[in-house]
Design a protein around this motif. Structure first.
Motif, PDB file in Angstrom:
ATOM      1  N   PHE A 150      -1.812 -15.392  23.552  1.00  0.00           N
ATOM      2  CA  PHE A 150      -1.645 -14.082  22.923  1.00  0.00           C
ATOM      3  C   PHE A 150      -2.967 -13.756  22.243  1.00  0.00           C
ATOM      4  O   PHE A 150      -3.301 -14.334  21.204  1.00  0.00           O
ATOM      5  N   GLU A 151      -3.721 -12.867  22.851  1.00  0.00           N
ATOM      6  CA  GLU A 151      -5.068 -12.548  22.367  1.00  0.00           C
ATOM      7  C   GLU A 151      -5.296 -11.040  22.386  1.00  0.00           C
ATOM      8  O   GLU A 151      -4.573 -10.304  23.044  1.00  0.00           O
ATOM      9  N   GLY A 152      -6.336 -10.607  21.702  1.00  0.00           N
ATOM     10  CA  GLY A 152      -6.765  -9.214  21.760  1.00  0.00           C
ATOM     11  C   GLY A 152      -5.772  -8.227  21.180  1.00  0.00           C
ATOM     12  O   GLY A 152      -5.778  -7.052  21.530  1.00  0.00           O
ATOM     13  N   PHE A 153      -4.925  -8.712  20.265  1.00  0.00           N
ATOM     14  CA  PHE A 153      -3.916  -7.816  19.685  1.00  0.00           C
ATOM     15  C   PHE A 153      -4.522  -6.980  18.560  1.00  0.00           C
ATOM     16  O   PHE A 153      -5.661  -7.217  18.121  1.00  0.00           O
ATOM     17  N   PHE A 154      -3.776  -5.991  18.109  1.00  0.00           N
ATOM     18  CA  PHE A 154      -4.212  -5.078  17.060  1.00  0.00           C
ATOM     19  C   PHE A 154      -4.461  -5.838  15.749  1.00  0.00           C
ATOM     20  O   PHE A 154      -3.654  -6.652  15.346  1.00  0.00           O
ATOM     21  N   ASN A 156      -5.619  -5.617  11.537  1.00  0.00           N
ATOM     22  CA  ASN A 156      -6.008  -4.882  10.327  1.00  0.00           C
ATOM     23  C   ASN A 156      -6.018  -5.867   9.160  1.00  0.00           C
ATOM     24  O   ASN A 156      -5.995  -7.085   9.377  1.00  0.00           O
ATOM     25  N   GLU A 157      -6.039  -5.358   7.940  1.00  0.00           N
ATOM     26  CA  GLU A 157      -6.190  -6.256   6.793  1.00  0.00           C
ATOM     27  C   GLU A 157      -4.967  -7.177   6.591  1.00  0.00           C
ATOM     28  O   GLU A 157      -5.025  -8.131   5.828  1.00  0.00           O
ATOM     29  N   HIS A 158      -3.854  -6.878   7.273  1.00  0.00           N
ATOM     30  CA  HIS A 158      -2.654  -7.716   7.116  1.00  0.00           C
ATOM     31  C   HIS A 158      -2.480  -8.706   8.254  1.00  0.00           C
ATOM     32  O   HIS A 158      -1.437  -9.350   8.374  1.00  0.00           O
ATOM     33  N   THR A 159      -3.480  -8.817   9.116  1.00  0.00           N
ATOM     34  CA  THR A 159      -3.381  -9.718  10.265  1.00  0.00           C
ATOM     35  C   THR A 159      -3.898 -11.097   9.886  1.00  0.00           C
ATOM     36  O   THR A 159      -5.049 -11.224   9.447  1.00  0.00           O
ATOM     37  N   THR A 160      -3.070 -12.115  10.015  1.00  0.00           N
ATOM     38  CA  THR A 160      -3.533 -13.485   9.757  1.00  0.00           C
ATOM     39  C   THR A 160      -3.352 -14.382  10.981  1.00  0.00           C
ATOM     40  O   THR A 160      -3.839 -15.498  10.988  1.00  0.00           O
ATOM     41  N   LEU A 161      -2.655 -13.900  11.993  1.00  0.00           N
ATOM     42  CA  LEU A 161      -2.378 -14.715  13.183  1.00  0.00           C
ATOM     43  C   LEU A 161      -3.667 -14.998  13.954  1.00  0.00           C
ATOM     44  O   LEU A 161      -4.396 -14.078  14.302  1.00  0.00           O
ATOM     45  N   PHE A 244       9.138 -19.490  18.218  1.00  0.00           N
ATOM     46  CA  PHE A 244       7.737 -19.855  18.097  1.00  0.00           C
ATOM     47  C   PHE A 244       7.611 -21.315  17.680  1.00  0.00           C
ATOM     48  O   PHE A 244       8.451 -21.817  16.936  1.00  0.00           O
ATOM     49  N   PRO A 268       8.886 -16.017  11.188  1.00  0.00           N
ATOM     50  CA  PRO A 268       9.587 -14.881  11.766  1.00  0.00           C
ATOM     51  C   PRO A 268      10.126 -15.205  13.155  1.00  0.00           C
ATOM     52  O   PRO A 268       9.532 -15.961  13.907  1.00  0.00           O
TER      53      PRO A 268
ATOM     54  N   ASN C   4      11.906  -8.257  14.841  1.00  0.00           N
ATOM     55  CA  ASN C   4      11.376  -9.349  14.056  1.00  0.00           C
ATOM     56  C   ASN C   4      12.261  -9.562  12.843  1.00  0.00           C
ATOM     57  O   ASN C   4      12.557  -8.614  12.118  1.00  0.00           O
ATOM     58  N   THR C   5      12.695 -10.786  12.616  1.00  0.00           N
ATOM     59  CA  THR C   5      13.572 -11.065  11.486  1.00  0.00           C
ATOM     60  C   THR C   5      12.906 -12.039  10.528  1.00  0.00           C
ATOM     61  O   THR C   5      12.302 -13.019  10.956  1.00  0.00           O
ATOM     62  N   ASN C  42      -3.161  -6.189  25.057  1.00  0.00           N
ATOM     63  CA  ASN C  42      -2.450  -6.281  23.783  1.00  0.00           C
ATOM     64  C   ASN C  42      -3.084  -5.456  22.672  1.00  0.00           C
ATOM     65  O   ASN C  42      -2.694  -5.593  21.507  1.00  0.00           O
ATOM     66  N   SER C  43      -4.031  -4.585  22.982  1.00  0.00           N
ATOM     67  CA  SER C  43      -4.860  -4.028  21.909  1.00  0.00           C
ATOM     68  C   SER C  43      -4.100  -3.148  20.916  1.00  0.00           C
ATOM     69  O   SER C  43      -4.576  -2.909  19.819  1.00  0.00           O
ATOM     70  N   VAL C  45      -0.730  -3.890  20.255  1.00  0.00           N
ATOM     71  CA  VAL C  45       0.451  -4.663  19.838  1.00  0.00           C
ATOM     72  C   VAL C  45       0.284  -5.193  18.417  1.00  0.00           C
ATOM     73  O   VAL C  45      -0.744  -5.777  18.076  1.00  0.00           O
ATOM     74  N   ASP C  49       3.785 -11.720  13.289  1.00  0.00           N
ATOM     75  CA  ASP C  49       3.212 -12.352  12.109  1.00  0.00           C
ATOM     76  C   ASP C  49       2.676 -11.303  11.130  1.00  0.00           C
ATOM     77  O   ASP C  49       2.800 -11.447   9.911  1.00  0.00           O
ATOM     78  N   THR C  50       2.092 -10.244  11.651  1.00  0.00           N
ATOM     79  CA  THR C  50       1.599  -9.155  10.798  1.00  0.00           C
ATOM     80  C   THR C  50       2.776  -8.420  10.153  1.00  0.00           C
ATOM     81  O   THR C  50       2.732  -8.076   8.965  1.00  0.00           O
TER      82      THR C  50
ATOM     83  N   LEU D 253      -4.102 -12.326   1.875  1.00  0.00           N
ATOM     84  CA  LEU D 253      -3.734 -10.913   1.805  1.00  0.00           C
ATOM     85  C   LEU D 253      -4.228 -10.287   0.508  1.00  0.00           C
ATOM     86  O   LEU D 253      -3.871  -9.162   0.157  1.00  0.00           O
TER      87      LEU D 253
END
Lengths: 279, 279, 279, 279
Positions: A150-154, A156-161, A244, A268, C4-5, C42-43, C45, C49-50, D253
């Motif tokens: 799972f790469e190249g996803f969106f 922003n400042e809340h992304t830690t994955l 996961f 999650p 997502n839960t 995925n750009s 998505v 986790d976010t 965060l």
């Protein structure tokens, strides 16, 4: 409207060989009256006990050749016999009994429960509307231990994955499709073909697999393969409930864990769903 | 004493072929101290977090060749490393992942979950006592649609059950056995042999079956066959949780139901258990 | 789309008094893109986790004054922050922790779980559409031991149910309502009022009760009372999953059982549902 | 031996006021015969159907004044009526129906299910042995949001858990005690007293609580308080199944999370058990 669930066994015998189907049938009716709600006038209400009697009687008289034919029989019975019914939906689910084999020889009357994907179907009809038939497989748990990322996803400042190109792909699959015209369909044969498509698209070729860039793409591959191989299918809904797994960090314990020991992440919990039809 | 459950995945690779075991491990310790209960003095208490670390580390270092060898490793580690431990029991249960096959070809990294009987084992040791190993199968659901009856039972004024010589025999089987000496045992091979014995004794010959006069006799037949065919087994405990089915009375509906449609009886729910050993 | 839960605890303190909310939040997003399904691109998505990070961060920053305000905050955040999101739905459910009392005195930091009806809510929004808020109570199990019957229902050749004017009414209630305008609403206060309406309409006056001629009429009475007493409610959906009880026939045992001993009928299992709104 | 579970409702009326008990009864018999296992000779076997009839008949004739008296009645009946029975154990568990109140007024025939701890009991007897009675509470979920820690525990190279003096204490409690002499005991009154002891020892004084240095110490405090306040109790077994919560790290965060947002740790899942008796 009202709903009603009943579970039962249907046996039959051919020569000395026994056959069994155990099913759970849920029948859902809507009436053209409101007086039972407003005035407590029950004169049009069909008791759940009567619904149960009818389902059992149809099973006795017609057997359960396939889940789909049985669901169609039930729908048609309620539409034909009760003019106060304006909508009927019948859901049928099968307990996955399989004939026992001893050294490859099938046993004449013994069975084992093997829940590796539950078969179900649905028949649905509005008065003056067409009868629509759905079939499906649920609770099918599959895993790929590699060839998933799972790469190249969106971001922003809340992304830690972190991006990953070698994760575990594991999930529980739900797949439900509709038929167009239902005459002369071999429902069991199509269902088996679809099951094979699901496994093939999920896993890829047995000797090397196929890289999955996301749960979404895998869901789409499953649907595309079914639509291309099974012309009777009109629309497919697919849901993949993901589990996961995290590679356990063992640095503190003085060890490098190279994707050998992983723990499931309970939260999650994610799910990815898509409905795809023909143009 | 304290208990601790952890679930994880252990992967390994041979060439390009991937192998996976997913297990749930429950470790149960008893200490030679009471001060943590009486005084809140934790100086001998082993945190569940430490237990988890040890179980994962052993899985990483030694792998899980069989459930039994892994359980033995865990027991021995706790007995050897912590002198405050006076008793340890380790229960290991396997998530039933099976390698996927496409047209008979095994897939190198894809798996399907097939829960037709759950494999488990237990290793147990008191300080200065022998290490005892149990293995078992649970949640194995079996059914015979004929060749089963229940007659000649005890009668008094509270007996209303009719005698029957052609009922359904259906239940969920639990089977747990102990080994005597554990050196040089091929645990997986024995487990498979025992599974075959269970199915054979339950079902009888594939072409005609064998009449079961009661759940009790079927349980005993299973145990006798295992003891006669598997010399490494010392003692067997077997529990059969029965589901009863009633033939639906359709006389009111104008139909004779000749054991074709049956409904499960939710209550009473019965179970029959027996432990059998060698002389 | 994806779901997502996540389950978590939110604590806060006022002076020495501790407050706790434990919630399960399920966020459901639909994007304006299909490339992740079709091309594995995925750009756009948003990883689960976010989503988890955002839900936890909003809980941290804004707290959970009410379930509804929290669900609204989450919806608004996703609509505002991600232009690729075309639909968002947030479901929030509460673990029913209640403050412990000792001899009537509330405890400053101890709680007990009392699941006598689970509180939940939902906020939903399409891009450019209004934000709609639902709230509800589920898993509320109620029983009336008398003042309930079922007579005068539709009869045909498949009807075997006898008419009864003194049966047990027992079921699990699900009730979900929508709000019109959400500004300046005291959600918790309304929810409590609605709960009182449900109990009052189900049970009738405490000294004599009120006769229920059917599950349908009881469902309708509940809805009518809520609509008449709580002007903020627009539409109510109510589902009553019924458990049936049969008076045990003890004639064979030489005893007359005057509705003193009853057993639950597992099948058929019925349910009655209705949605009612204002004109 | 064999086991049998049955669930039913027992109603009675005093004037216009209705009373209800819904119970699940599991009866476990061992016979002095082996012929049903060895030879399929059922002549001493008591069918589960007969057991069910007897349990229902006793409920009808004697009512269920308390769970314990009902369990004793069942045990005594089987010992007295069937000389082939060498051991009987009866487990009785109550569905937690509570009378509904409207504005403080009790309703004459309406009830709500409030599962805040399930009441159960057990009566057990070997032929020629004493009848022993146990009672208990299970599935009681409690939480303290502060005044709990875990420090000074055993450390070695596998220890990674940090010491904590302000954690969440949360768990599900199981508590089972035995009575010595059973004549003239007010079982319900004692059970309520014990429930109060559990809550008091778990939570501490309402205005300040009491620090818990470990789950073990809290378990012990509960047991000590019961033994000191309830002289009829001989031995107590207590199990606390722990749920752990982790403070979410929000540094990435940009936020400091001061024990405000916590997530449950699904694994490892721990449990701590202790049995304590009088000298």
């Amino acid at each position: 409207y009202g709903k009603n669930t009943i579970k039962f066994l249907r046996l039959h015998r051919e020569g000395k060989k026994e056959f069994v189907k155990e099913v759970e049938v849920c029948t859902h009716l809507r009436l053209n009256s409101a007086q039972e709600y407003l005035d407590g006038n029950n004169s049009l209400v069909i008791p759940t006990d009567t619904i149960k009697n009818i389902v059992l009687l149809l099973a006795k008289k017609k057997g359960i050749p396939t889940l789909e034919e049985f669901a169609i029989d039930i729908c048609e019975h309620f539409m034909t016999s009760f003019c106060q019914v304006v909508y009927v939906k019948t859901y049928v689910q099968e307990v996955p009994w399989q004939r026992l084999h001893e050294n490859g020889v099938p046993h004449i009357h013994s069975f084992i429960c093997v829940p590796d994907g539950i078969r179900f179907c649905e028949a649905e009809q509005c008065r003056n509307g067409p009868l629509v038939v759905f079939a499906g497989i649920k609770d099918l748990k599959l895993m790929k231990t590699t060839q998933s990322g799972f790469e190249g996803f969106f971001r922003n400042e809340h992304t830690t994955l972190p991006e990953r190109n070698d994760r575990i792909l594991c999930g529980e699959l739900f797949c439900k499709w509709s038929y167009g015209e239902c005459r002369n369909i071999d429902f069991d044969c199509i269902r088996n073909k679809i099951r094979e498509c699901i496994l093939e698209a999920f896993a890829g070729p047995p000797d090397c697999g196929e890289y999955s860039p996301s749960y979404q793409k895998t869901v789409n591959s499953i649907q595309m393969l079914i639509l291309s191989k099974v012309p009777q299918v009109q629309v497919i809904e697919t849901v993949l409930n993901n589990t996961f797994y995290n590679v356990v960090d063992m640095k503190n314990l003085g060890v490098t864990n190279d994707k050998e020991v992983l723990v499931p992440v309970e939260t999650p919990y994610g799910s990815c769903a898509c409905t795809l039809g023909r143009k």
